[in-house]
Design a protein around this motif. Sequence first.
Motif, PDB file in Angstrom:
ATOM      1  N   THR A 202      30.869  40.664  21.331  1.00 47.22           N
ATOM      2  CA  THR A 202      32.091  39.932  21.979  1.00 47.22           C
ATOM      3  C   THR A 202      33.171  40.835  22.298  1.00 47.22           C
ATOM      4  O   THR A 202      34.110  40.544  23.260  1.00 47.22           O
ATOM      5  CB  THR A 202      32.349  38.730  20.765  1.00 47.22           C
ATOM      6  OG1 THR A 202      33.441  38.068  21.476  1.00 47.22           O
ATOM      7  CG2 THR A 202      33.062  39.714  19.545  1.00 47.22           C
ATOM      8  N   GLY A 203      33.407  41.862  21.488  1.00 44.71           N
ATOM      9  CA  GLY A 203      34.602  42.656  21.633  1.00 44.71           C
ATOM     10  C   GLY A 203      34.309  43.475  23.122  1.00 44.71           C
ATOM     11  O   GLY A 203      35.155  43.496  23.819  1.00 44.71           O
ATOM     12  N   MET A 204      33.050  43.977  23.337  1.00 43.47           N
ATOM     13  CA  MET A 204      32.968  44.783  24.690  1.00 43.47           C
ATOM     14  C   MET A 204      32.684  43.834  25.723  1.00 43.47           C
ATOM     15  O   MET A 204      33.151  44.295  26.908  1.00 43.47           O
ATOM     16  CB  MET A 204      31.655  45.668  24.330  1.00 43.47           C
ATOM     17  CG  MET A 204      31.652  46.740  23.569  1.00 43.47           C
ATOM     18  SD  MET A 204      30.150  47.920  23.264  1.00 43.47           S
ATOM     19  CE  MET A 204      29.267  46.961  22.447  1.00 43.47           C
ATOM     20  N   LEU A 205      32.410  42.580  25.760  1.00 47.10           N
ATOM     21  CA  LEU A 205      32.438  41.733  26.708  1.00 47.10           C
ATOM     22  C   LEU A 205      33.868  41.470  26.937  1.00 47.10           C
ATOM     23  O   LEU A 205      34.267  41.438  28.327  1.00 47.10           O
ATOM     24  CB  LEU A 205      31.595  40.299  26.412  1.00 47.10           C
ATOM     25  CG  LEU A 205      30.168  40.633  26.398  1.00 47.10           C
ATOM     26  CD1 LEU A 205      29.346  39.292  25.796  1.00 47.10           C
ATOM     27  CD2 LEU A 205      29.509  40.780  27.920  1.00 47.10           C
ATOM     28  N   GLN A 206      34.678  41.274  26.030  1.00 45.24           N
ATOM     29  CA  GLN A 206      35.883  40.728  25.962  1.00 45.24           C
ATOM     30  C   GLN A 206      36.789  41.887  26.977  1.00 45.24           C
ATOM     31  O   GLN A 206      37.575  41.753  27.760  1.00 45.24           O
ATOM     32  CB  GLN A 206      36.742  40.810  24.786  1.00 45.24           C
ATOM     33  CG  GLN A 206      38.025  40.519  24.874  1.00 45.24           C
ATOM     34  CD  GLN A 206      38.633  39.081  24.691  1.00 45.24           C
ATOM     35  OE1 GLN A 206      37.502  38.159  25.038  1.00 45.24           O
ATOM     36  NE2 GLN A 206      39.796  38.857  24.886  1.00 45.24           N
ATOM     37  N   GLY A 207      36.294  43.194  26.523  1.00 46.02           N
ATOM     38  CA  GLY A 207      37.032  44.311  27.231  1.00 46.02           C
ATOM     39  C   GLY A 207      36.753  44.586  28.649  1.00 46.02           C
ATOM     40  O   GLY A 207      37.681  44.631  29.632  1.00 46.02           O
ATOM     41  N   VAL A 208      35.463  44.310  28.917  1.00 50.57           N
ATOM     42  CA  VAL A 208      35.111  44.413  30.371  1.00 50.57           C
ATOM     43  C   VAL A 208      35.877  43.238  31.190  1.00 50.57           C
ATOM     44  O   VAL A 208      36.248  43.315  32.401  1.00 50.57           O
ATOM     45  CB  VAL A 208      33.401  44.297  30.465  1.00 50.57           C
ATOM     46  CG1 VAL A 208      33.162  44.049  32.106  1.00 50.57           C
ATOM     47  CG2 VAL A 208      33.049  45.468  29.968  1.00 50.57           C
ATOM     48  N   GLY A 209      35.782  41.870  30.612  1.00 47.59           N
ATOM     49  CA  GLY A 209      36.402  40.831  31.396  1.00 47.59           C
ATOM     50  C   GLY A 209      37.711  40.847  31.642  1.00 47.59           C
ATOM     51  O   GLY A 209      38.355  40.478  32.423  1.00 47.59           O
ATOM     52  N   GLN A 210      38.436  41.492  30.459  1.00 44.78           N
ATOM     53  CA  GLN A 210      39.927  41.475  30.512  1.00 44.78           C
ATOM     54  C   GLN A 210      40.196  42.740  31.602  1.00 44.78           C
ATOM     55  O   GLN A 210      41.141  42.526  32.206  1.00 44.78           O
ATOM     56  CB  GLN A 210      40.503  41.981  29.173  1.00 44.78           C
ATOM     57  CG  GLN A 210      42.065  42.116  29.010  1.00 44.78           C
ATOM     58  CD  GLN A 210      42.138  42.812  27.753  1.00 44.78           C
ATOM     59  OE1 GLN A 210      41.436  42.914  27.005  1.00 44.78           O
ATOM     60  NE2 GLN A 210      43.658  43.117  27.617  1.00 44.78           N
ATOM     61  N   TYR A 211      39.414  43.899  31.681  1.00 46.56           N
ATOM     62  CA  TYR A 211      39.721  44.896  32.913  1.00 46.56           C
ATOM     63  C   TYR A 211      39.779  44.174  34.278  1.00 46.56           C
ATOM     64  O   TYR A 211      40.630  44.350  35.048  1.00 46.56           O
ATOM     65  CB  TYR A 211      38.804  45.855  32.575  1.00 46.56           C
ATOM     66  CG  TYR A 211      38.888  46.771  33.831  1.00 46.56           C
ATOM     67  CD1 TYR A 211      40.020  47.794  33.837  1.00 46.56           C
ATOM     68  CD2 TYR A 211      38.140  46.702  35.077  1.00 46.56           C
ATOM     69  CE1 TYR A 211      40.313  48.579  34.942  1.00 46.56           C
ATOM     70  CE2 TYR A 211      38.401  47.652  36.173  1.00 46.56           C
ATOM     71  CZ  TYR A 211      39.415  48.454  36.043  1.00 46.56           C
ATOM     72  OH  TYR A 211      39.657  49.369  37.237  1.00 46.56           O
ATOM     73  N   PHE A 212      38.747  43.149  34.481  1.00 42.26           N
ATOM     74  CA  PHE A 212      38.519  42.639  35.749  1.00 42.26           C
ATOM     75  C   PHE A 212      39.658  41.549  35.963  1.00 42.26           C
ATOM     76  O   PHE A 212      40.189  41.576  37.248  1.00 42.26           O
ATOM     77  CB  PHE A 212      37.236  41.718  35.782  1.00 42.26           C
ATOM     78  CG  PHE A 212      35.945  42.875  35.935  1.00 42.26           C
ATOM     79  CD1 PHE A 212      36.042  43.755  36.747  1.00 42.26           C
ATOM     80  CD2 PHE A 212      34.854  42.350  35.296  1.00 42.26           C
ATOM     81  CE1 PHE A 212      34.895  44.745  36.731  1.00 42.26           C
ATOM     82  CE2 PHE A 212      33.746  43.230  35.454  1.00 42.26           C
ATOM     83  CZ  PHE A 212      33.668  44.487  36.163  1.00 42.26           C
ATOM     84  N   MET A 213      39.876  40.985  34.905  1.00 40.88           N
ATOM     85  CA  MET A 213      40.952  39.736  35.038  1.00 40.88           C
ATOM     86  C   MET A 213      42.475  40.305  35.272  1.00 40.88           C
ATOM     87  O   MET A 213      43.119  39.965  36.346  1.00 40.88           O
ATOM     88  CB  MET A 213      41.166  38.954  33.916  1.00 40.88           C
ATOM     89  CG  MET A 213      42.014  37.731  34.022  1.00 40.88           C
ATOM     90  SD  MET A 213      41.502  36.787  35.669  1.00 40.88           S
ATOM     91  CE  MET A 213      40.180  36.040  35.317  1.00 40.88           C
ATOM     92  N   VAL A 214      42.617  41.214  34.768  1.00 39.46           N
ATOM     93  CA  VAL A 214      43.894  41.957  34.625  1.00 39.46           C
ATOM     94  C   VAL A 214      44.071  42.761  36.041  1.00 39.46           C
ATOM     95  O   VAL A 214      45.239  42.692  36.792  1.00 39.46           O
ATOM     96  CB  VAL A 214      44.338  43.275  33.449  1.00 39.46           C
ATOM     97  CG1 VAL A 214      45.609  43.910  33.922  1.00 39.46           C
ATOM     98  CG2 VAL A 214      44.356  42.579  32.276  1.00 39.46           C
ATOM     99  N   THR A 215      43.330  43.486  36.539  1.00 44.33           N
ATOM    100  CA  THR A 215      43.073  43.972  37.903  1.00 44.33           C
ATOM    101  C   THR A 215      43.362  43.103  38.982  1.00 44.33           C
ATOM    102  O   THR A 215      44.112  43.118  40.014  1.00 44.33           O
ATOM    103  CB  THR A 215      41.986  44.681  38.321  1.00 44.33           C
ATOM    104  OG1 THR A 215      41.616  46.035  37.104  1.00 44.33           O
ATOM    105  CG2 THR A 215      42.138  45.604  39.353  1.00 44.33           C
ATOM    106  N   ALA A 216      42.451  41.884  38.763  1.00 44.28           N
ATOM    107  CA  ALA A 216      42.939  40.812  39.841  1.00 44.28           C
ATOM    108  C   ALA A 216      44.249  40.217  39.708  1.00 44.28           C
ATOM    109  O   ALA A 216      44.873  40.210  41.024  1.00 44.28           O
ATOM    110  CB  ALA A 216      41.969  39.550  39.637  1.00 44.28           C
ATOM    111  N   PHE A 217      44.858  40.169  38.750  1.00 41.72           N
ATOM    112  CA  PHE A 217      46.415  39.852  38.831  1.00 41.72           C
ATOM    113  C   PHE A 217      47.305  40.671  39.345  1.00 41.72           C
ATOM    114  O   PHE A 217      48.397  40.395  39.756  1.00 41.72           O
ATOM    115  CB  PHE A 217      46.753  39.526  37.216  1.00 41.72           C
ATOM    116  CG  PHE A 217      46.422  37.855  37.055  1.00 41.72           C
ATOM    117  CD1 PHE A 217      47.165  36.788  37.412  1.00 41.72           C
ATOM    118  CD2 PHE A 217      45.290  37.666  36.156  1.00 41.72           C
ATOM    119  CE1 PHE A 217      46.757  35.355  37.353  1.00 41.72           C
ATOM    120  CE2 PHE A 217      44.926  36.276  36.036  1.00 41.72           C
ATOM    121  CZ  PHE A 217      45.893  35.210  36.518  1.00 41.72           C
ATOM    122  N   LEU A 218      46.927  41.966  39.126  1.00 36.28           N
ATOM    123  CA  LEU A 218      47.762  42.992  39.889  1.00 36.28           C
ATOM    124  C   LEU A 218      47.568  43.238  41.186  1.00 36.28           C
ATOM    125  O   LEU A 218      48.514  43.575  42.161  1.00 36.28           O
ATOM    126  CB  LEU A 218      47.417  44.282  38.868  1.00 36.28           C
ATOM    127  CG  LEU A 218      47.839  44.498  37.644  1.00 36.28           C
ATOM    128  CD1 LEU A 218      47.477  45.961  37.153  1.00 36.28           C
ATOM    129  CD2 LEU A 218      49.451  44.407  37.508  1.00 36.28           C
TER     130      LEU A 218
END
Length: 277
Positions: A202-218
């Motif tokens: 769950t931690g590694m999935l969270q990290g990958v998903g968080q990266y995609f989402m943060v980049t999208a918002f930027l």
Amino acid sequence: SFTDGLAKLLAGTLVIGEIIFFRACFVFVPILVIIGWRGGFSTLRVHSWGSQLWRAACVIVTTYLFLAATRHLPLADAIAILFASPIFVTAMAPFALGEKVGWRRWSAVLVGFIGVLLMIRPGSNPLVMSALLALGATFCLSVRDIITRAMSGRESTSAIMLVSTGCILVSGFASWPLGYFIPGIGEWRLPTTREFWLLAMTGMLQGVGQYFMVTAFLLAEAVIVVPFRYFSLIFAALVGYLLFGDIPSFTMLAGAFVVVGSGLYIFQREIRFKRQI
């Protein structure tokens, strides 16, 4: 959605603070890989600690509220309530980001809130307190998205992820001693081998998903990015059924339909407005 499903599964045996701490530890694995891939530690320079810490605070509150909600609330229901995020973002965007919102999108915001009431069903839902926790998480999530958008062009994705994850890790660790003194928080225990691997996943999935989402918002405005979260309902319903046997109720699906429709209309109006510019 898979991250949330695994966290809900772990919440049946581990306290929330412990889940958050260990998950944050494993989130650092993809973060470190991404940092090396995106230019090394030179990308970690923070230009606005205020914005970074406010965003981290929103992430912490969102995480605790959402995990607390999913302890009793079906996963798809909790995810569906999170779909109100575009409604909150649109309502706050004119004041926080200076984005123009016309009367049509304000009407969609009003209809969206009606859909939220359908999902929560105040007064008749035995899980209304869990639903309200999910709604609180939705509001904090929306504030987080607004702050992320405001940081566009000033902060790197790597820096945002590192600061937020570090703050989450500290908040989770801080709950360890509290469990011995405050009833109801629960005491930590050593995870089993199975729980350890679930925490890692769950931690590694969270990290990958968080990266995609943060980049999208930027890269794009909040009202453009947020509606894409609607795809998560499909995955949440599937994970909820496979792991817990949960079947979404008709009222929840009806409310989710209204909220999704409102969000998609907001999305369509934003696209049309951008083309006119």
